[in-house]
Design an enzyme around this catalytic site. Sequence first.
Site, PDB file in Angstrom:
ATOM      1  CB  CYS A  88     -59.663  58.074 111.762  1.00 34.12           C
ATOM      2  SG  CYS A  88     -57.963  57.752 111.246  1.00 34.12           S
ATOM      3  CG  HIS A 196     -60.545  53.790 113.701  1.00 30.75           C
ATOM      4  ND1 HIS A 196     -61.290  54.189 112.617  1.00 30.75           N
ATOM      5  CD2 HIS A 196     -59.263  54.105 113.414  1.00 30.75           C
ATOM      6  CE1 HIS A 196     -60.484  54.727 111.701  1.00 30.75           C
ATOM      7  NE2 HIS A 196     -59.253  54.692 112.161  1.00 30.75           N
ATOM      8  CD  GLU A 198     -64.702  53.209 113.247  1.00 31.02           C
ATOM      9  OE1 GLU A 198     -64.668  53.866 114.315  1.00 31.02           O
ATOM     10  OE2 GLU A 198     -63.891  53.381 112.305  1.00 31.02           O
TER      11      GLU A 198
END
Lengths: 228, 79
Positions: A88, A196, A198
Site C-alpha cells: 500500500c 494488504h 498482512e
Amino acid sequence: MSLKAGVVVFPGSNCDRDLAVALRRAGADVTMIWHKETELPAGLDLVGVPGGFSFGDYLRCGAIAARAPIMRAVVDFVHAGGYGLGVCNGFQVLIETGLLPGALMRNAGLRFVCAPVGLEVATTDSAFTRAYARGERLEIPIAHHDGNYFADPETLAALADQDRIALRYTENPNGSAADIAGILSENRRVLGLMPHPERAVDPAHGGADGARMFAGLVAALSGEAVRA
Amino acid sequence: MKARVHVTLKTGVLDPQGEAVRHSLGALGFEGVGEVRIGKVIELEVAETDRAAAEARVREMCEKLLANTVIENYAVEIA
C-alpha cells in the site's frame, strides 16, 4: 535459520505492526527500523515497507518517505540482491524511490476504497507468490485513495512480457492500468502491491489468503544465502 | 530569491480530479468547459542571488522531489 526481516517505520505508518505480526507468524525474525536510521541491521534477508500515511501523504503519497535516510540504505540493500516488500503506502514509497516502475495516482472514482477485493495470482515465479497457483483467486482487503497504477505503454508491455505482474484485480476498484494490483522488480525480489496481505492472515480477519504469501517467503528465503 | 514551481500532469495522463471538477462546473451551469486539469503551485525562497543559479537549483529540486517526472511536468519561474 529463519528469515530475518526488517520493517521500516515512518511517522504515519500504521500497518507496520500488522506486517511484523504476519511475518513473525510465518516464522520470520522481525526488527523494526526507524526512518532516521542510516543503516539496516546486519544480516537481513527482507525489508518490508508498510502501509499507512507516511508524512501525512504530503506532496505525493510516499514522496517524502522515499527520501528519508533509511531509504538510501534500503535501495542499496535491494541493489545488492536483498528482498523488498512494499504494501500500500509502502508500494507508493518503493515507486517513489525508483525501485519499481510507474506511478500510483488518485483512484479513478476519487474515493478512498476500503473493502475486500478479488485478486488473481498472475505469476507464481517469485518468492512472494510461489505458494499460490497461477490463476488462483484470492480475497484480500484494500484501503487506499491513491492506488490507480499508471505506467507508459512501453513499461506496461515490459511488465507483461517479463511476467512481472504479480497480482491483478478481478474487478478493478481504482482504475489501475491492466488491472494491476502488484508488480515485481526485474530481479523478481521486490514486490509492491496495493492490497494488504498482512490484513488477511487469520480467519478472524475475515480471510487468510494473505498468509501463504508470508509462509512462501519464509520457506523460500530461510537458510538461503540471499545477499550477494 | 523567490521561485514558483508549477507542477502539472503530463498530456495523456488521466486526471480524475479535473474530470470531477468539470462535471461540478457543468452542474453549476458553466457551459462550454472543456478539459480541466489540476496541478500544484509550490512557492520557495532560495538563498541564491543569481537568477540562472536559482533556476538551476530549483530545477534540480523538481527532478529530485517536487515533481514525479513519470506523470508530471514542471515549470520554474524566478520572481
